[in-house]
Design a protein around this motif. Structure first.
Motif, PDB file in Angstrom:
ATOM      1  N   LEU A  90       0.806  -1.233   0.000  1.00 11.70           N
ATOM      2  CA  LEU A  90       0.000   0.000   0.000  1.00 11.70           C
ATOM      3  C   LEU A  90       0.833   1.275   0.000  1.00 11.70           C
ATOM      4  CD1 LEU A  90      -2.713  -0.986   2.650  1.00 11.70           C
ATOM      5  CD2 LEU A  90      -2.865  -1.182   0.170  1.00 11.70           C
ATOM      6  N   GLY A  91       2.147   1.154   0.219  1.00 12.95           N
ATOM      7  CA  GLY A  91       2.983   2.359   0.203  1.00 12.95           C
ATOM      8  C   GLY A  91       3.483   2.740   1.586  1.00 12.95           C
ATOM      9  N   THR A  92       4.022   3.931   1.673  1.00 14.44           N
ATOM     10  CA  THR A  92       4.672   4.381   2.899  1.00 14.44           C
ATOM     11  C   THR A  92       3.733   4.381   4.116  1.00 14.44           C
ATOM     12  OG1 THR A  92       5.644   6.313   3.991  1.00 14.44           O
ATOM     13  CG2 THR A  92       4.225   6.754   2.133  1.00 14.44           C
ATOM     14  N   ALA A  93       4.306   4.061   5.290  1.00 17.09           N
ATOM     15  CA  ALA A  93       3.517   4.096   6.530  1.00 17.09           C
ATOM     16  C   ALA A  93       3.128   5.528   6.901  1.00 17.09           C
ATOM     17  CB  ALA A  93       4.296   3.436   7.666  1.00 17.09           C
ATOM     18  N   ASP A  94       3.729   6.524   6.255  1.00 18.36           N
ATOM     19  CA  ASP A  94       3.321   7.921   6.475  1.00 18.36           C
ATOM     20  C   ASP A  94       1.844   8.112   6.149  1.00 18.36           C
ATOM     21  OD1 ASP A  94       5.889   8.541   7.116  1.00 18.36           O
ATOM     22  OD2 ASP A  94       6.383   9.443   5.174  1.00 18.36           O
ATOM     23  N   LEU A  95       1.295   7.230   5.322  1.00 20.15           N
ATOM     24  CA  LEU A  95      -0.118   7.360   4.950  1.00 20.15           C
ATOM     25  C   LEU A  95      -1.040   7.201   6.158  1.00 20.15           C
ATOM     26  CD1 LEU A  95      -0.042   5.398   1.567  1.00 20.15           C
ATOM     27  CD2 LEU A  95      -0.357   7.862   1.880  1.00 20.15           C
ATOM     28  N   MET A  96      -0.514   6.654   7.265  1.00 17.73           N
ATOM     29  CA  MET A  96      -1.327   6.548   8.486  1.00 17.73           C
ATOM     30  C   MET A  96      -1.519   7.913   9.149  1.00 17.73           C
ATOM     31  SD  MET A  96       0.204   3.028  10.059  1.00 17.73           S
ATOM     32  CE  MET A  96      -0.727   3.077  11.593  1.00 17.73           C
ATOM     33  N   ASN A  97      -0.628   8.853   8.837  1.00 17.20           N
ATOM     34  CA  ASN A  97      -0.728  10.188   9.452  1.00 17.20           C
ATOM     35  C   ASN A  97      -1.567  11.117   8.578  1.00 17.20           C
ATOM     36  OD1 ASN A  97       1.165   9.115  11.254  1.00 17.20           O
ATOM     37  ND2 ASN A  97       2.838   9.813   9.937  1.00 17.20           N
ATOM     38  N   ARG A  98      -2.835  10.811   8.472  1.00 18.30           N
ATOM     39  CA  ARG A  98      -3.700  11.618   7.621  1.00 18.30           C
ATOM     40  C   ARG A  98      -3.935  12.987   8.266  1.00 18.30           C
ATOM     41  NH1 ARG A  98      -8.977   9.106   5.118  1.00 18.30           N
ATOM     42  NH2 ARG A  98      -9.116   8.268   7.201  1.00 18.30           N
ATOM     43  N   PRO A  99      -3.896  14.063   7.470  1.00 16.24           N
ATOM     44  CA  PRO A  99      -4.108  15.390   8.067  1.00 16.24           C
ATOM     45  C   PRO A  99      -5.481  15.473   8.736  1.00 16.24           C
ATOM     46  CG  PRO A  99      -3.362  15.580   5.778  1.00 16.24           C
ATOM     47  CD  PRO A  99      -3.625  14.131   6.024  1.00 16.24           C
ATOM     48  N   ASP A 100      -5.569  16.309   9.737  1.00 13.06           N
ATOM     49  CA  ASP A 100      -6.838  16.510  10.452  1.00 13.06           C
ATOM     50  C   ASP A 100      -7.790  17.299   9.539  1.00 13.06           C
ATOM     51  OD1 ASP A 100      -8.916  17.362  11.989  1.00 13.06           O
ATOM     52  OD2 ASP A 100      -7.678  18.074  13.661  1.00 13.06           O
ATOM     53  N   PRO A 101      -8.918  16.699   9.157  1.00 12.99           N
ATOM     54  CA  PRO A 101      -9.799  17.364   8.187  1.00 12.99           C
ATOM     55  C   PRO A 101     -10.316  18.731   8.678  1.00 12.99           C
ATOM     56  CG  PRO A 101     -10.777  15.315   9.010  1.00 12.99           C
ATOM     57  CD  PRO A 101      -9.384  15.364   9.529  1.00 12.99           C
ATOM     58  N   ASP A 102     -10.320  18.943  10.006  1.00  8.82           N
ATOM     59  CA  ASP A 102     -10.827  20.224  10.516  1.00  8.82           C
ATOM     60  C   ASP A 102      -9.828  21.360  10.354  1.00  8.82           C
ATOM     61  OD1 ASP A 102     -13.209  19.084  11.270  1.00  8.82           O
ATOM     62  OD2 ASP A 102     -12.424  18.451  13.223  1.00  8.82           O
ATOM     63  N   THR A 103      -8.554  21.015  10.325  1.00  8.25           N
ATOM     64  CA  THR A 103      -7.551  22.080  10.289  1.00  8.25           C
ATOM     65  C   THR A 103      -6.675  22.064   9.036  1.00  8.25           C
ATOM     66  OG1 THR A 103      -6.012  20.681  11.492  1.00  8.25           O
ATOM     67  CG2 THR A 103      -7.386  22.150  12.815  1.00  8.25           C
ATOM     68  N   ALA A 104      -6.697  20.956   8.277  1.00 12.78           N
ATOM     69  CA  ALA A 104      -5.746  20.816   7.164  1.00 12.78           C
ATOM     70  C   ALA A 104      -6.039  21.811   6.050  1.00 12.78           C
ATOM     71  CB  ALA A 104      -5.808  19.393   6.616  1.00 12.78           C
ATOM     72  N   THR A 105      -4.958  22.334   5.457  1.00 12.50           N
ATOM     73  CA  THR A 105      -5.089  23.223   4.296  1.00 12.50           C
ATOM     74  C   THR A 105      -5.020  22.379   3.024  1.00 12.50           C
ATOM     75  OG1 THR A 105      -2.704  23.458   4.104  1.00 12.50           O
ATOM     76  CG2 THR A 105      -3.827  25.022   5.559  1.00 12.50           C
ATOM     77  N   PRO A 106      -5.449  22.917   1.895  1.00  9.79           N
ATOM     78  CA  PRO A 106      -5.310  22.168   0.630  1.00  9.79           C
ATOM     79  C   PRO A 106      -3.862  21.725   0.403  1.00  9.79           C
ATOM     80  CG  PRO A 106      -6.691  24.094   0.292  1.00  9.79           C
ATOM     81  CD  PRO A 106      -6.171  24.186   1.703  1.00  9.79           C
TER      82      PRO A 106
END
Ligand SMILES: Cc1cc2nc3c(=O)[nH]c(=O)nc-3n(C[C@H](O)[C@H](O)[C@H](O)COP(=O)(O)OP(=O)(O)OC[C@H]3O[C@@H](n4cnc5c(N)ncnc54)[C@H](O)[C@@H]3O)c2cc1C
Lengths: 416, 90
Positions: free
Chosen positions: B19-35
Motif C-alpha cells: 500500500l505504500g509508505t507508513a506515512d499514509l497513516m498520518n492523515r491530516p486533520d480534516p478540521d484544520t488541514a489546508t489544501p
C-alpha cells in the motif's frame, strides 16, 4: 568522423585501424551554461537537442557511472505512440516522429525497426476501449488499425486464440511502432552531442546542489564543484534521491521492473505483441532472443533486481498467449529502477528553485519518450517555457487536479 | 521476500498487497488541514534509498495491515508490526 557504408568498406580493407573513440573523455570545466545530471537516454538526448536545435554549446552531461548503464540500457526497447489522453498522445507521437528520423539526424545506426506493435483484445468491452484509443491516436495524427480475429490469426497464427479464460478476439495495431537498439540510442546521442562540443563526464556523481538566495549556482560532484547557469536533472529512478539534496519531495516512488531474454532463436515473432488480459509484452531481438517483461514488482526498491513472484507471473502470462514460449530457455534477467509517478505520467518542468529544472516520473514507459523528452527538456532549459507537446507535464497538476492518469488508478504508483 | 507476520509467522510477500509508505497513516486533520497539507499527504513521498516503513495488507491471509520496516536497497526486512496495534498505542 562521419559513419557511412563506404567508411565501413574502407576500414574492412585496411584492418579497422582508422576508427576513433565515438566521444571524448573530458575533465569537467569550472563552469557551463547548462549542466545536465544523468547520462541516460533522456539526459543525452537533451544535450543533443540543446546543441543542435537550441544553439547551446557550453553544455555538460554528468553521469555517476557510465552512460547507458541505467534504464536506457535495461529496457525492453519498445517504442509506440498509442496513448489515449490529450496530455500524452501529441507528445508520444512527436517522439515517434523523431525516432523515424533519428538515425539520419545522429548519423548513427540505432536499429530503429518499425515492425509494428499489436495490443491483443480479449473481450467485447476491451474491443470498445481499444477502438476508442485508436480513434484518439488517429485524431492526434498517429496511426492505428483495428484488426479482427481473422486478421490477427493471419499475422500471428501461433497465438493461443481459444484459451478458456482469455480467448483472443482481435487486436489494435500500430504499424509505425516497434523496437530500437536501446544502448545504441545512448551512444548515438552521446556521439552527436559530443561532436557539437558537449562535454560528457562519466564516473562523476552529483552529490549536492549549491543554492544561494533561492537560485541554483551549480552542482557539487565527486570531481568538485561545477558552476552552471541552469541545471537539468534527468536521473530516472534516482529522482527522489537527487532532488532531496535540493530539499524537494517529489510525487514519485521508485520501483523495480524486471526484463527477460531467452536464448537466440530463428525468426519466430515478426512484431511486438502485448497481452490485454494481463501485463505482458514480447518481441524478438535482432540477435534472436525473445525479449519480454510484465509488471513492476510493486514495492519501493532501489535494488536493480526483482523477486520470484513476478518472474512466475510474467512467465505465466507468456504461456497464456504464446504457449511456444515455454520451449525457449531463459538466458538472462535483470531489473531497473523506475521513477513511478502519482498519475503514471511524467514531469518536465522548472522547480521552485531558480535555475533548477526537473525531468522524471517516466514510469516504465520512458524509453519510447527519449527523443521527445530530450527535445522538450532542451526547450524548457533554453527558453524557460514548456515545449507545446509537453505543456501538461507540470508539477502543479497534482495541486490543480489536472492529473494525466491513462489507467485511471489514482495516486497509487504501483498500479500505473 | 518473506514477511514475518506477528500473528501468523513467516509468510510469502506474494500473499500481501503493497500500500505504500507508513506515512499514509498520518492523515491530516480534516478540521484544520489546508489544501496544501492534503496535496503533500496525497502526492508527495520521501521515497528513501535505505530504511523504509511501509504498509502491507495481508489480502491472502488474515486481512490485517502490517507496518514493515524494510531496506529498499537490499530488500532486507528488519521489523514487522501490526498497524492497528501501533496506532492504538500511539
Ligand atoms: C526492465 C525495463 C523495461 C523497460 N521497458 C520499456 C519499454 O519497452 N519501452 C519504454 O518506452 N520504456 C521502457 N522502460 C523505461 C525506460 O527504460 C526508462 O523510462 C528510461 O530509460 C528512463 O530515462 P533514462 O534513459 O534517462 O534513464 P537512465 O538510463 O536510468 O538514466 C539516468 C542516469 O542518471 C544517472 N544518475 C543517477 N543519479 C546520479 C547522480 N547523483 N549523479 C550523476 N548521475 C546520476 C544514472 O547512473 C543513470 O545513468 C523500461 C525500463 C526497465 C527497467
Amino acid at each position: 568522423m562521419r559513419y557511412s557504408g563506404l567508411k565501413v568498406i574502407k576500414e574492412a580493407l585496411t584492418g579497422h585501424k582508422g576508427w576513433t573513440p565515438a566521444w571524448r573523455d573530458p575533465e569537467p570545466q569550472p563552469r557551463y551554461d547548462i549542466v545536465i545530471i544523468g547520462g541516460g537516454g533522456h539526459g543525452l538526448a537533451t544535450a543533443h537537442y540543446l546543441a543542435s536545435v537550441y544553439g547551446e554549446h557550453r553544455v555538460a552531461v554528468i553521469e555517476k557511472g557510465w552512460i547507458g548503464g541505467g534504464n536506457v540500457g535495461r529496457n525492453t526497447t519498445i517504442i509506440r505512440s498509442n496513448y489515449l489522453l490529450d496530455g500524452n498522445e501529441p507528445f508520444y507521437e512527436f517522439s515517434l516522429k523523431l525516432w523515424e528520423g533519428l538515425e539520419q539526424d545522429l548519423n548513427y545506426n540505432a536499429m530503429v525497426s518499425q515492425r509494428g506493435v499489436m495490443n491483443l483484445i480479449h473481450s467485447d468491452a476491451q474491443r470498445d476501449a481499444f477502438i476508442r484509443r485508436g480513434n484518439a491516436m488517429i485524431l492526434n495524427g498517429a496511426d492505428a488499425e483495428y484488426l479482427d480475429l481473422g486478421q490477427v490469426k493471419k499475422e500471428y497464427p501461433f497465438l493461443n486464440f481459444d484459451d478458456a479464460r482469455f480467448p483472443i478476439k482481435g487486436g489494435l495495431a500500430q504499424r509505425r511502432g516497434g523496437t530500437v537498439r536501446h544502448d545504441a540510442v545512448a551512444w548515438g546521442y552521446a556521439r552527436a552531442a559530443d561532436s557539437r562540443g558537449v562535454d560528457i563526464i562519466q564516473n562523476c556523481e552529483v552529490t549536492g546542489f549549491r543554492i544561494k538566495d533561492g537560485k541554483c549556482l551549480g552542482v557539487e560532484t565527486s570531481k568538485g564543484f561545477i558552476g552552471a547557469g541552469r541545471v537539468g536533472c534527468a536521473v530516472a529512478g534516482n529522482s527522489s534521491r537527487l532532488m532531496a539534496k535540493a530539499g524537494m519531495r517529489l510525487p514519485i516512488e521508485s520501483h523495480v521492473l524486471q526484463a527477460f531474454v531467452t536464448e537466440g532463436l530463428k525468426p519466430v515473432l515478426p512484431g511486438v505483441i502485448t497481452f490485454g488480459a494481463g501485463h505482458f509484452y514480447v518481441s524478438q531481438s535482432d540477435k534472436g532472443g525473445l525479449v519480454f517483461g510484465g509488471d513492476i514488482d510493486g514495492y519501493n526498491s532501489y535494488a536493480q533486481r526483482g523477486n520470484l513472484p513476478v518472474v512466475e507471473d510474467v512467465c505465466e502470462s507468456g504461456m497464456a498467449i504464446m504457449p511456444m514460449i515455454g520451449r525457449a530457455r531463459l538466458l538472462r534477467m535483470w531489473g531497473g529502477i523506475m521513477d513511478m509517478s502519482m498519475d503514471g505520467s511524467p514531469i518536465i518542468d522548472r522547480t521552485h528553485i531558480e535555475g533548477l529544472y526537473f525531468n522524471g516520473g517516466w514510469c516504465y514507459g520512458g524509453f519510447k519518450a527519449t527523443p521527445a523528452s530530450g527535445y522538450a527538456f532542451a526547450h524548457m532549459l533554453a527558453r524557460d517555457e514548456p515545449h507545446h507537446t509537453a505543456a501538461a507535464y507540470r508539477f502543479d497538476r497534482f495541486r490543480t487536479g489536472h492529473m494525466i492518469d491513462e489507467k485511471g488508478m489514482g495516486n497509487q504508483p504501483n498500479l500505473h | 521476500m518473506i514477511i514475518n507476520h506477528p500473528l501468523l509467522g513467516p509468510r510469502d510477500s506474494a500473499e500481501f498487497v503493497y500500500l505504500g509508505t507508513a506515512d499514509l497513516m498520518n492523515r491530516p486533520d480534516p478540521d484544520t488541514a489546508t489544501p496544501e497539507d492534503w496535496h503533500d499527504y496525497a502526492y508527495l513521498r520521501d521515497n528513501p534509498a535505505g530504511t523504509h516503513r511501509e504498509l502491507w495488507f495481508h489480502d491472502g491471509g488474515d486481512r490485517s495491515i502490517l507496518i514493515v520496516t524494510r531496506d529498499t536497497i537490499t530488500h532486507e526486512i528488519s521489523a514487522v508490526e501490526l498497524a492497528l496495534k501501533t496506532r492504538a498505542e500511539a
